[in-house]
Design an enzyme around this catalytic site. Structure first.
Site, PDB file in Angstrom:
ATOM      1  N   THR A 241      -5.374  -0.837  12.499  1.00 47.37           N
ATOM      2  CA  THR A 241      -5.607   0.607  12.608  1.00 47.37           C
ATOM      3  C   THR A 241      -6.816   0.864  13.505  1.00 47.37           C
ATOM      4  OG1 THR A 241      -7.002   0.604  10.647  1.00 47.37           O
ATOM      5  CG2 THR A 241      -4.669   1.099  10.317  1.00 47.37           C
TER       6      THR A 241
ATOM      7  N   GLY B 245       6.708  13.364  -8.995  1.00 45.40           N
ATOM      8  CA  GLY B 245       6.308  14.409  -8.048  1.00 45.40           C
ATOM      9  C   GLY B 245       4.883  14.155  -7.611  1.00 45.40           C
TER      10      GLY B 245
ATOM     11  N   LEU C 258       9.590   8.420  -7.869  1.00 44.00           N
ATOM     12  CA  LEU C 258      10.958   8.223  -8.338  1.00 44.00           C
ATOM     13  C   LEU C 258      11.836   9.422  -7.981  1.00 44.00           C
ATOM     14  CD1 LEU C 258      12.843   6.386  -9.957  1.00 44.00           C
ATOM     15  CD2 LEU C 258      12.069   7.538 -12.030  1.00 44.00           C
TER      16      LEU C 258
ATOM     17  N   HIS D  23      -5.637   7.650   1.036  1.00 47.32           N
ATOM     18  CA  HIS D  23      -4.930   8.112  -0.149  1.00 47.32           C
ATOM     19  C   HIS D  23      -4.624   9.576   0.068  1.00 47.32           C
ATOM     20  CE1 HIS D  23      -5.876   4.696  -2.564  1.00 47.32           C
ATOM     21  NE2 HIS D  23      -7.176   4.915  -2.545  1.00 47.32           N
TER      22      HIS D  23
ATOM     23  N   ARG E 154       1.375   7.228  11.690  1.00 47.66           N
ATOM     24  CA  ARG E 154       2.505   6.402  12.137  1.00 47.66           C
ATOM     25  C   ARG E 154       3.654   6.518  11.146  1.00 47.66           C
ATOM     26  NH1 ARG E 154      -0.106   0.469  13.295  1.00 47.66           N
ATOM     27  NH2 ARG E 154      -1.218   0.898  11.394  1.00 47.66           N
ATOM     28  N   PRO E 155       4.933   6.562  11.631  1.00 51.65           N
ATOM     29  CA  PRO E 155       6.045   6.542  10.680  1.00 51.65           C
ATOM     30  C   PRO E 155       6.009   5.217   9.917  1.00 51.65           C
ATOM     31  CG  PRO E 155       6.861   6.689  12.967  1.00 51.65           C
ATOM     32  CD  PRO E 155       5.369   6.593  13.035  1.00 51.65           C
TER      33      PRO E 155
ATOM     34  N   ASN F  95      -9.748   2.297   6.668  1.00 52.97           N
ATOM     35  CA  ASN F  95      -8.562   1.941   7.443  1.00 52.97           C
ATOM     36  C   ASN F  95      -7.254   2.356   6.801  1.00 52.97           C
ATOM     37  OD1 ASN F  95      -9.377   0.046   5.519  1.00 52.97           O
ATOM     38  ND2 ASN F  95      -8.027  -1.509   6.341  1.00 52.97           N
TER      39      ASN F  95
ATOM     40  N   THR G  36      -3.678   7.709   7.528  1.00 55.03           N
ATOM     41  CA  THR G  36      -4.763   7.535   8.494  1.00 55.03           C
ATOM     42  C   THR G  36      -4.261   7.672   9.918  1.00 55.03           C
ATOM     43  OG1 THR G  36      -5.969   6.084   7.007  1.00 55.03           O
ATOM     44  CG2 THR G  36      -6.531   5.920   9.325  1.00 55.03           C
TER      45      THR G  36
ATOM     46  N   GLY H 288       0.837  -1.197   0.000  1.00 59.13           N
ATOM     47  CA  GLY H 288       0.000   0.000   0.000  1.00 59.13           C
ATOM     48  C   GLY H 288       0.871   1.245   0.000  1.00 59.13           C
ATOM     49  N   ASP H 289       0.226   2.421  -0.088  1.00 56.53           N
ATOM     50  CA  ASP H 289       0.924   3.715  -0.089  1.00 56.53           C
ATOM     51  C   ASP H 289       1.847   3.864  -1.289  1.00 56.53           C
ATOM     52  OD1 ASP H 289      -0.215   4.149   2.483  1.00 56.53           O
ATOM     53  OD2 ASP H 289       1.434   3.029   3.377  1.00 56.53           O
TER      54      ASP H 289
HETATM   55  P1  GDP Z   1      -1.929   5.417  -1.877  1.00 59.88           P
HETATM   56  O1  GDP Z   1      -2.661   4.922  -0.684  1.00 59.88           O
HETATM   57  O2  GDP Z   1      -1.379   4.312  -2.717  1.00 59.88           O
HETATM   58  O3  GDP Z   1      -2.728   6.381  -2.668  1.00 59.88           O
HETATM   59  O4  GDP Z   1      -0.639   6.174  -1.360  1.00 59.88           O
HETATM   60  P2  GDP Z   1      -0.538   7.380  -0.301  1.00 59.88           P
HETATM   61  O5  GDP Z   1      -1.335   8.485  -0.771  1.00 59.88           O
HETATM   62  O6  GDP Z   1      -0.721   6.896   1.075  1.00 59.88           O
HETATM   63  O7  GDP Z   1       1.027   7.665  -0.395  1.00 59.88           O
HETATM   64  C1  GDP Z   1       1.626   8.190  -1.462  1.00 59.88           C
HETATM   65  C2  GDP Z   1       2.315   9.494  -1.050  1.00 59.88           C
HETATM   66  O8  GDP Z   1       3.227   9.831  -2.049  1.00 59.88           O
HETATM   67  C3  GDP Z   1       1.367  10.672  -0.974  1.00 59.88           C
HETATM   68  O9  GDP Z   1       1.821  11.566   0.018  1.00 59.88           O
HETATM   69  C4  GDP Z   1       1.453  11.297  -2.361  1.00 59.88           C
HETATM   70  O10 GDP Z   1       1.162  12.686  -2.366  1.00 59.88           O
HETATM   71  C5  GDP Z   1       2.885  11.069  -2.667  1.00 59.88           C
HETATM   72  N1  GDP Z   1       3.209  10.875  -4.065  1.00 59.88           N
HETATM   73  C6  GDP Z   1       2.525  10.213  -5.031  1.00 59.88           C
HETATM   74  N2  GDP Z   1       3.239  10.181  -6.183  1.00 59.88           N
HETATM   75  C7  GDP Z   1       4.403  10.830  -5.907  1.00 59.88           C
HETATM   76  C8  GDP Z   1       5.579  11.097  -6.662  1.00 59.88           C
HETATM   77  O11 GDP Z   1       5.708  10.716  -7.838  1.00 59.88           O
HETATM   78  N3  GDP Z   1       6.583  11.798  -6.030  1.00 59.88           N
HETATM   79  C9  GDP Z   1       6.490  12.197  -4.729  1.00 59.88           C
HETATM   80  N4  GDP Z   1       7.510  12.862  -4.187  1.00 59.88           N
HETATM   81  N5  GDP Z   1       5.406  11.948  -3.968  1.00 59.88           N
HETATM   82  C10 GDP Z   1       4.384  11.267  -4.567  1.00 59.88           C
END
Ligand code: GDP
Length: 424
Positions: A127, A415, A333, A40, A304-305, A37, A301, A11-12
């Site tokens: 969670t 980004g 990237l 995004h 947590r680190p 739980n 959510t 995830g994330d």
């Molecule tokens: P998801 O649950 O898969 O949608 O992922 P999350 O949103 O929890 O985590 C992704 C994090 O990476 C978020 O803070 C996004 O804003 C950030 N993010 C997504 N794509 C990029 C990227 O290409 N570069 C950077 N630096 N951050 C990104």
């Protein structure tokens, strides 16, 4: 045309951003599993949002956002999220909820918390959003589908029956106060009024949408390694995180899912306990965590680190395979631009043998990473729009991983913002 956007690992991976971006050309975005739980994070012209239940098409007024029947629907949480985005200037999102979606009850959260307390140092790192008790009840057939909130007499009767067993558990296992049936009935009637404006017959809705040639995105939560069948069981979630489950959780024919876009992050991160072979620790980890994602790798959510590590080819290839990936979106990237050299995990050493295949949990816990070190590119790649303009070492990193994944990387994200995208 139905496409799924799903995660390859824990995830994330940045699914929210990719879904938000693809939603620009979509008619419908569907959440088909999970609940509130995980979150995004989406960065767009309105600001930065942490969504838990709202589909990522919620910022696009042309999109209908559906909470599918596969979701754990926390009604107050959904309403809160809708009001939150509206209060920040986003046009009121167009939300529909399947009448067959199951409702997360207030006691699911309590049972989640009580069970973790009972387990003490053996806990799952839940969670505490009530997800495991919710799905247990769904499959034990003592859950409540949305339509049941509107059938007063049946509802009363069912609450009485369900509470019989819940209250026995509360008294004898957890030593906690019992739940009052009238109180719960009142709460359910409040839930009914909160959700009423959104409820639809989702099977007919999706059938018509497909017939009319609408573009539909299925939005996954978490990733392959959290899937209860193919993930790091039992340190998984309780509903399937796989694109294949999208057919069930959204209520569509499986053969309609034409594209499966698996989101893969350029390094690894995980929240909660469980095997994580390429995990790194100490200062090295702290630096990656601080620079990672958008403002650091901390849970959307829970705050947590997150645990972090090098890219794991074994886990990611497996994660893509069980999703049935047709294309990879390779994200975050830009974060790796500070490194002179970038290790990647290309194999697992388990019981003296090296494997490229992802093992079951006990062997996974004994696995040691086999690392290969690739040269870094030492530049900030944000703002680059064309693949050919990326530094050579950066392209080499992408292409090395593409060969390891055995599926094409078609999108590169450099980004957090919607426009930080390179089509490869
Ligand atoms: P998801 O649950 O898969 O949608 O992922 P999350 O949103 O929890 O985590 C992704 C994090 O990476 C978020 O803070 C996004 O804003 C950030 N993010 C997504 N794509 C990029 C990227 O290409 N570069 C950077 N630096 N951050 C990104």
């Amino acid at each position: 045309m139905v496409k799924a956007v799903v995660g390859a690992c824990w995830g994330d991976e940045g699914k929210g951003k990719i879904t938000d971006m693809l939603a620009a050309d979509a008619d419908i975005v569907v959440r088909f599993q999970g609940g509130a739980n995980a979150g995004h994070t989406i960065v767009n012209d309105y600001g930065k949002f942490a969504l838990h239940l709202l589909p990522s098409g919620s910022f696009n007024s042309n999109v209908t956002n559906m909470i599918g029947n596969g979701v754990a629907l926390d009604i107050p949480q959904l309403v809160k999220e809708i009001e939150d985005v509206v209060s920040k200037g986003v046009p009121r999102p167009n939300i529909v909820v399947s009448e067959r979606t199951q409702v997360l009850m207030p006691y699911h959260r309590l049972f989640d918390q009580y069970e973790e307390e009972r387990l003490s140092d053996r806990q799952f790192g839940s969670t505490k959003s009530g997800i495991a008790p919710f799905f247990s009840d769904k499959f034990a057939k003592i859950g409540f589908q949305v339509w049941e909130l509107f059938e007063d007499e049946r509802l009363k009767e069912k609450i009485k029956n369900v509470l019989e067993v819940k209250n026995l558990m509360l008294e004898h296992i957890y030593h906690k106060p019992a739940i009052d049936a009238d109180e719960l009935y009142k709460t359910c009637k409040e839930y009914a009024e909160m959700i009423r404006p959104y409820v639809i017959d989702s099977v007919t809705f999706m059938h018509n949408a497909i017939k009319e040639g609408k573009t539909i995105l299925l939005e996954g939560q978490l990733g392959s390694l959290k899937d209860p069948d193919f993930g790091i069981y039992p340190m998984t979630t309780s509903s399937s995180t796989l694109a294949g489950y999208g057919a069930i959780g959204a209520g569509i024919p499986p053969y309609e899912i034409k594209e499966i876009i698996t989101v893969v992050k350029a390094y690894s991160s995980a929240v909660g306990a469980g095997a994580f072979v390429s995990e790194i620790f100490g200062d090295e980890a702290e630096e990656l965590r601080r620079r990672g994602g958008d403002g650091g790798e901390y849970g959307a959510t829970t705050g947590r680190p997150r645990r972090v590590g090098w890219f794991d080819c074994v886990a990611s290839r497996y994660g893509c395979r069980v999703q049935g990936t047709t294309a990879v979106a390779f994200t975050v990237l830009d974060v790796l631009g500070y490194l002179d050299e970038i290790p990647v995990c290309v194999g697992y050493e388990v019981d003296g043998e090296v494997t490229r295949d992802f093992p079951t949990t006990a062997r996974l816990e004994r696995a040691k990473p086999v690392l290969k070190v690739l040269p870094g590119w030492k530049t900030d790649i944000r703002g680059i729009k064309n693949y050919a303009d990326l530094p050579e070492n950066c392209r080499n990193y992408i292409e090395f991983i593409e060969r390891e994944l055995e599926v094409p990387i078609k999108i590169v994200s450099n980004g957090p913002a919607r426009q930080d995208i390179i089509n490869k």
